[in-house]
Design a protein around this motif. Structure first.
Motif, PDB file in Angstrom:
ATOM      1  N   LEU A  89      37.440  38.823  48.819  1.00 40.69           N
ATOM      2  CA  LEU A  89      37.747  40.104  48.179  1.00 40.69           C
ATOM      3  C   LEU A  89      38.563  40.941  49.148  1.00 40.69           C
ATOM      4  CD1 LEU A  89      37.035  42.221  45.863  1.00 40.69           C
ATOM      5  CD2 LEU A  89      35.099  42.871  47.307  1.00 40.69           C
ATOM      6  N   HIS A  90      39.543  41.651  48.597  1.00 42.62           N
ATOM      7  CA  HIS A  90      40.317  42.596  49.411  1.00 42.62           C
ATOM      8  C   HIS A  90      40.108  43.999  48.873  1.00 42.62           C
ATOM      9  CE1 HIS A  90      43.441  43.713  52.296  1.00 42.62           C
ATOM     10  NE2 HIS A  90      43.687  44.681  51.422  1.00 42.62           N
ATOM     11  N   LEU A  91      39.687  44.891  49.740  1.00 43.40           N
ATOM     12  CA  LEU A  91      39.362  46.255  49.356  1.00 43.40           C
ATOM     13  C   LEU A  91      40.440  47.239  49.787  1.00 43.40           C
ATOM     14  CD1 LEU A  91      35.642  46.284  50.565  1.00 43.40           C
ATOM     15  CD2 LEU A  91      36.420  46.085  48.187  1.00 43.40           C
ATOM     16  N   GLY A  92      40.556  48.324  49.016  1.00 45.07           N
ATOM     17  CA  GLY A  92      41.352  49.467  49.421  1.00 45.07           C
ATOM     18  C   GLY A  92      40.438  50.553  49.941  1.00 45.07           C
ATOM     19  N   GLN A  93      41.026  51.611  50.437  1.00 39.65           N
ATOM     20  CA  GLN A  93      40.238  52.690  51.028  1.00 39.65           C
ATOM     21  C   GLN A  93      39.374  53.434  50.012  1.00 39.65           C
ATOM     22  OE1 GLN A  93      39.819  53.745  54.284  1.00 39.65           O
ATOM     23  NE2 GLN A  93      40.860  51.848  54.889  1.00 39.65           N
ATOM     24  N   SER A  94      39.729  53.383  48.739  1.00 41.06           N
ATOM     25  CA  SER A  94      38.942  54.079  47.717  1.00 41.06           C
ATOM     26  C   SER A  94      38.003  53.157  46.962  1.00 41.06           C
ATOM     27  CB  SER A  94      39.881  54.785  46.725  1.00 41.06           C
ATOM     28  OG  SER A  94      40.691  53.838  46.043  1.00 41.06           O
ATOM     29  N   ASP A  95      37.912  51.901  47.392  1.00 39.18           N
ATOM     30  CA  ASP A  95      37.033  50.940  46.726  1.00 39.18           C
ATOM     31  C   ASP A  95      35.630  50.977  47.325  1.00 39.18           C
ATOM     32  OD1 ASP A  95      39.073  50.025  45.008  1.00 39.18           O
ATOM     33  OD2 ASP A  95      39.840  48.694  46.568  1.00 39.18           O
ATOM     34  N   MET A  96      34.808  50.044  46.894  1.00 32.12           N
ATOM     35  CA  MET A  96      33.445  49.929  47.402  1.00 32.12           C
ATOM     36  C   MET A  96      33.439  49.857  48.927  1.00 32.12           C
ATOM     37  SD  MET A  96      30.765  46.831  46.574  1.00 32.12           S
ATOM     38  CE  MET A  96      30.654  47.280  44.845  1.00 32.12           C
ATOM     39  N   PRO A  97      32.515  50.547  49.581  1.00 30.48           N
ATOM     40  CA  PRO A  97      32.429  50.465  51.038  1.00 30.48           C
ATOM     41  C   PRO A  97      32.250  49.024  51.516  1.00 30.48           C
ATOM     42  CG  PRO A  97      31.087  52.264  50.222  1.00 30.48           C
ATOM     43  CD  PRO A  97      31.531  51.493  49.022  1.00 30.48           C
ATOM     44  N   ALA A  98      32.889  48.691  52.610  1.00 33.97           N
ATOM     45  CA  ALA A  98      32.858  47.321  53.115  1.00 33.97           C
ATOM     46  C   ALA A  98      31.445  46.790  53.379  1.00 33.97           C
ATOM     47  CB  ALA A  98      33.713  47.208  54.374  1.00 33.97           C
ATOM     48  N   PRO A  99      30.522  47.564  53.971  1.00 34.58           N
ATOM     49  CA  PRO A  99      29.174  47.031  54.197  1.00 34.58           C
ATOM     50  C   PRO A  99      28.464  46.655  52.895  1.00 34.58           C
ATOM     51  CG  PRO A  99      29.560  48.936  55.584  1.00 34.58           C
ATOM     52  CD  PRO A  99      30.695  48.878  54.627  1.00 34.58           C
ATOM     53  N   MET A 100      28.674  47.457  51.863  1.00 34.13           N
ATOM     54  CA  MET A 100      28.054  47.161  50.574  1.00 34.13           C
ATOM     55  C   MET A 100      28.681  45.903  49.956  1.00 34.13           C
ATOM     56  SD  MET A 100      27.762  49.646  47.222  1.00 34.13           S
ATOM     57  CE  MET A 100      26.916  50.896  48.197  1.00 34.13           C
ATOM     58  N   ALA A 101      29.992  45.807  50.045  1.00 34.75           N
ATOM     59  CA  ALA A 101      30.673  44.621  49.508  1.00 34.75           C
ATOM     60  C   ALA A 101      30.226  43.366  50.241  1.00 34.75           C
ATOM     61  CB  ALA A 101      32.186  44.799  49.618  1.00 34.75           C
ATOM     62  N   ARG A 102      30.107  43.460  51.553  1.00 29.76           N
ATOM     63  CA  ARG A 102      29.657  42.302  52.328  1.00 29.76           C
ATOM     64  C   ARG A 102      28.250  41.889  51.926  1.00 29.76           C
ATOM     65  NH1 ARG A 102      31.759  38.324  54.103  1.00 29.76           N
ATOM     66  NH2 ARG A 102      33.146  39.311  55.635  1.00 29.76           N
ATOM     67  N   ASN A 103      27.396  42.849  51.715  1.00 29.27           N
ATOM     68  CA  ASN A 103      26.025  42.545  51.317  1.00 29.27           C
ATOM     69  C   ASN A 103      25.985  41.810  49.985  1.00 29.27           C
ATOM     70  OD1 ASN A 103      23.074  42.839  51.591  1.00 29.27           O
ATOM     71  ND2 ASN A 103      23.278  44.223  49.841  1.00 29.27           N
ATOM     72  N   LEU A 104      26.837  42.209  49.050  1.00 26.41           N
ATOM     73  CA  LEU A 104      26.855  41.589  47.725  1.00 26.41           C
ATOM     74  C   LEU A 104      27.602  40.256  47.721  1.00 26.41           C
ATOM     75  CD1 LEU A 104      27.477  44.828  45.648  1.00 26.41           C
ATOM     76  CD2 LEU A 104      25.373  43.479  45.706  1.00 26.41           C
ATOM     77  N   LEU A 105      28.645  40.150  48.536  1.00 25.17           N
ATOM     78  CA  LEU A 105      29.411  38.909  48.614  1.00 25.17           C
ATOM     79  C   LEU A 105      28.664  37.821  49.370  1.00 25.17           C
ATOM     80  CD1 LEU A 105      33.080  39.934  49.504  1.00 25.17           C
ATOM     81  CD2 LEU A 105      32.360  38.683  47.466  1.00 25.17           C
ATOM     82  N   GLY A 106      27.929  38.235  50.383  1.00 27.04           N
ATOM     83  CA  GLY A 106      27.301  37.281  51.270  1.00 27.04           C
ATOM     84  C   GLY A 106      28.160  37.036  52.497  1.00 27.04           C
ATOM     85  N   PRO A 107      27.628  36.338  53.471  1.00 29.89           N
ATOM     86  CA  PRO A 107      28.325  36.166  54.755  1.00 29.89           C
ATOM     87  C   PRO A 107      29.444  35.134  54.748  1.00 29.89           C
ATOM     88  CG  PRO A 107      26.253  34.990  54.788  1.00 29.89           C
ATOM     89  CD  PRO A 107      26.276  35.742  53.488  1.00 29.89           C
ATOM     90  N   ASP A 108      29.502  34.298  53.720  1.00 24.93           N
ATOM     91  CA  ASP A 108      30.425  33.169  53.737  1.00 24.93           C
ATOM     92  C   ASP A 108      31.737  33.406  53.005  1.00 24.93           C
ATOM     93  OD1 ASP A 108      28.548  31.725  55.174  1.00 24.93           O
ATOM     94  OD2 ASP A 108      27.572  30.985  53.357  1.00 24.93           O
ATOM     95  N   LYS A 109      31.958  34.613  52.530  1.00 26.51           N
ATOM     96  CA  LYS A 109      33.201  34.930  51.829  1.00 26.51           C
ATOM     97  C   LYS A 109      34.135  35.728  52.740  1.00 26.51           C
ATOM     98  CE  LYS A 109      31.925  33.316  47.711  1.00 26.51           C
ATOM     99  NZ  LYS A 109      32.628  32.224  47.002  1.00 26.51           N
ATOM    100  N   ILE A 110      35.407  35.673  52.422  1.00 23.16           N
ATOM    101  CA  ILE A 110      36.410  36.418  53.183  1.00 23.16           C
ATOM    102  C   ILE A 110      36.441  37.851  52.662  1.00 23.16           C
ATOM    103  CG2 ILE A 110      38.847  36.563  53.793  1.00 23.16           C
ATOM    104  CD1 ILE A 110      39.023  33.545  53.074  1.00 23.16           C
ATOM    105  N   LEU A 111      36.416  38.802  53.562  1.00 20.77           N
ATOM    106  CA  LEU A 111      36.475  40.207  53.167  1.00 20.77           C
ATOM    107  C   LEU A 111      37.555  40.921  53.980  1.00 20.77           C
ATOM    108  CD1 LEU A 111      35.286  42.455  51.407  1.00 20.77           C
ATOM    109  CD2 LEU A 111      33.639  42.914  53.242  1.00 20.77           C
ATOM    110  N   GLY A 112      38.517  41.509  53.255  1.00 21.35           N
ATOM    111  CA  GLY A 112      39.601  42.238  53.900  1.00 21.35           C
ATOM    112  C   GLY A 112      39.646  43.676  53.439  1.00 21.35           C
ATOM    113  N   LEU A 113      40.320  44.496  54.202  1.00 17.13           N
ATOM    114  CA  LEU A 113      40.438  45.918  53.898  1.00 17.13           C
ATOM    115  C   LEU A 113      41.828  46.407  54.290  1.00 17.13           C
ATOM    116  CD1 LEU A 113      39.076  48.723  53.178  1.00 17.13           C
ATOM    117  CD2 LEU A 113      38.574  48.896  55.647  1.00 17.13           C
ATOM    118  N   THR A 114      42.453  47.185  53.405  1.00 16.46           N
ATOM    119  CA  THR A 114      43.719  47.815  53.730  1.00 16.46           C
ATOM    120  C   THR A 114      43.479  49.057  54.585  1.00 16.46           C
ATOM    121  OG1 THR A 114      44.847  47.040  51.726  1.00 16.46           O
ATOM    122  CG2 THR A 114      45.724  49.017  52.778  1.00 16.46           C
ATOM    123  N   VAL A 115      44.233  49.186  55.649  1.00 12.22           N
ATOM    124  CA  VAL A 115      44.189  50.405  56.461  1.00 12.22           C
ATOM    125  C   VAL A 115      45.570  51.053  56.430  1.00 12.22           C
ATOM    126  CG1 VAL A 115      42.280  49.703  57.920  1.00 12.22           C
ATOM    127  CG2 VAL A 115      44.596  49.091  58.594  1.00 12.22           C
TER     128      VAL A 115
END
Length: 217
Positions: A89-115
């Motif tokens: 999943l790739h998040l923007g600054q106005s999307d779900m907070p990264a810690p919450m997304a990580r918790n729901l995705l699990g540790p084995d998925k790729i998680l990115g964020l636009t800065v």
């Protein structure tokens, strides 16, 4: 283990972001050809479509990418990523907070964020992320909500300051991709340079060659 680590090469190197304005038939053609040409990651980006259409496009992309080793990333929508069991999943600054997304995705998925600023880059270093998208490097017609232009100097500074791999995006084409790659970012994300090419396979191959040449020079 993070899916990105299962790929022998850098998974972020040539990162295709799809064009939401292209229909499913063109989407399929672009993805198939682009992967054949060397694209290393694919993000399905949908800002204006309905959720069922988004899921359908994501499922189509997943089918095309099956067995290629190229990760499928979903832009913004955690529900779509979960629905199709995407690689990340790739998040923007106005999307779900990264810690919450990580918790729901699990540790084995790729998680990115636009800065979009140096301050956001600094804050992101402490988040449970796999990579950061640096937006926008150059002004781009495909990104109309630009808040900050990094330019090459800002990109070089970001690379030197980040513990996370950086993917550059925004206004990058065949005539400037080499200088962007030379800044030391882990990858380059492209939309129009591949999606709008007459032959996406040839375009991807040529772009990848420029990236690799800059990295070794």
């Amino acid at each position: 283990m993070n899916p990105a680590n299962n790929i022998s090469h850098n998974p972020y190197q040539l990162y295709l972001v799809t064009d939401e304005h292209q229909d499913n038939a063109i989407l399929a053609k672009v993805i198939e050809q682009a992967v054949s040409g060397g694209v290393t990651m694919v993000q399905i980006r949908e800002k204006h479509g309905d959720i069922r259409a988004f899921i359908a496009r994501a499922a189509l992309a997943k089918k095309i990418l099956h067995g290629t080793g190229v990760p499928l990333i979903i832009n913004d929508r955690l529900d779509v990523a979960l629905a199709v069991n995407a690689d990340g999943l790739h998040l923007g600054q106005s999307d779900m907070p990264a810690p919450m997304a990580r918790n729901l995705l699990g540790p084995d998925k790729i998680l990115g964020l636009t800065v979009e600023s140096p301050a956001q880059l600094a804050t992101a270093q402490a988040l449970p992320l796999d990579y950061l998208g640096i937006s926008t490097v150059f002004a781009s017609a495909t990104k109309t909500d630009t808040r900050h232009i990094w330019h090459l100097s800002g990109l070089r500074d970001a690379v030197s300051q980040s513990r996370l791999p950086l993917v550059a995006i925004g206004g990058i084409q065949s005539d400037n991709i080499a200088v962007v790659a030379a800044c030391g970012c882990a990858g380059i994300a492209l939309v129009s340079a591949i999606c709008h090419a007459v032959n996406p396979r040839q375009a991807a191959a040529a772009l990848l060659a420029q990236i690799q040449s800059s990295a070794t020079s």
